[in-house]
Design an enzyme around this catalytic site. Sequence first.
Site, PDB file in Angstrom:
ATOM      1  N   ASP A  44       0.839  -1.200   0.000  1.00 34.45           N
ATOM      2  CA  ASP A  44       0.000   0.000   0.000  1.00 34.45           C
ATOM      3  C   ASP A  44       0.872   1.248   0.000  1.00 34.45           C
ATOM      4  OD1 ASP A  44      -2.353  -1.487   0.096  1.00 34.45           O
ATOM      5  OD2 ASP A  44      -2.311  -1.587   2.282  1.00 34.45           O
ATOM      6  N   TYR A  72       7.027  -8.912   8.214  1.00 32.23           N
ATOM      7  CA  TYR A  72       6.694  -7.492   8.346  1.00 32.23           C
ATOM      8  C   TYR A  72       7.000  -7.003   9.753  1.00 32.23           C
ATOM      9  CZ  TYR A  72       3.766  -8.291   4.176  1.00 32.23           C
ATOM     10  OH  TYR A  72       3.310  -8.625   2.919  1.00 32.23           O
ATOM     11  N   ASP A  86      -6.369   1.159   8.279  1.00 32.26           N
ATOM     12  CA  ASP A  86      -5.042   1.746   8.452  1.00 32.26           C
ATOM     13  C   ASP A  86      -5.180   3.257   8.636  1.00 32.26           C
ATOM     14  OD1 ASP A  86      -5.340   2.934   5.914  1.00 32.26           O
ATOM     15  OD2 ASP A  86      -4.143   1.418   4.905  1.00 32.26           O
ATOM     16  N   ARG A 181      -3.192  -5.451   8.026  1.00 33.07           N
ATOM     17  CA  ARG A 181      -4.301  -4.571   8.440  1.00 33.07           C
ATOM     18  C   ARG A 181      -5.422  -5.367   9.082  1.00 33.07           C
ATOM     19  NH1 ARG A 181      -6.106  -1.696   3.187  1.00 33.07           N
ATOM     20  NH2 ARG A 181      -5.116  -3.517   2.272  1.00 33.07           N
TER      21      ARG A 181
END
Length: 299
Positions: A44, A72, A86, A181
Amino acid sequence: MTKKLNNSGLVYIDKPAGITSHDVVAQLRRHFQTRRVGHGGTLDPMATGLLIVGIESGTKLLQFVTDAPKSYSATVRLGQNTITDDAEGEVVSTRDPHYLTDDEVAAAFASQVGFIDQVPSSVSAIKINGERAYNKVRAGESVELAARKIEISQLTIERISRDKFIDVDISVNCSKGTYIRAIARDVGEQLKVGGHLTALRRTSIGKVAVTESRTIADAELVPLHSAVARFMPVHEISTDDLASVKVGRFLPWPVGSDTSVPALALVSSETSDVVAIGKPVDFRGEIMLGYHSVFLVEN
């Protein structure tokens, strides 16, 4: 006809915040002066970190990049829901989370570990009747996506900080198709205070770490023979076998090679060039070597 492969391979980019993965592709098309460029796994605009991009015949490796496990680092804010799960989305609810103990927060995150059915974020790139889910959400439509089986093999809480909200820094190792997310959303829902992601950085894809990546301006091509070895086993083939590959003839599956692997990189024993990506094929009851992609002949 033999292809020139010296301009083919993968590029490891450290994507900055504020641009899309498609923006990176567009810039690298200009950088490498070719239209044949694609990426393996969207980040994103808010997210930073490792984005692997295929150049020329390197685009044939992107399926295996996408399929590889990923890692991540992220920050989850407890106490607020947003429409996008988010920090880029509109806040839709706010609650005071401070009655929660650190142990309760840790237990909620621990519940996300393992094989779980995760509903993707409604602003994902998943297509619904040919249209991206995020376009429908931004147009004001209600979107319901089906749960998908994913694996979160490890989730570690690095820090819990308390100010107006509770911010939780986490590191995650997960399978393809995992939405970080969605972890923030689901933990917030479980704790009944809401949650969303405020930071996200991809730190690895398969055996490639973000520390190996470069900026777009300093992009450097990792040639095919180096790139394939990071995503699948490598097997050398003889000149005679190369002739069989060029005409699409099955080869015996290499003795000692695991038939459960999805792919095998075939490399010429004479030139060390990547010849093809092989796959196990059941041919008349025997496992043979078929081909996912062939690099040295026009397809």
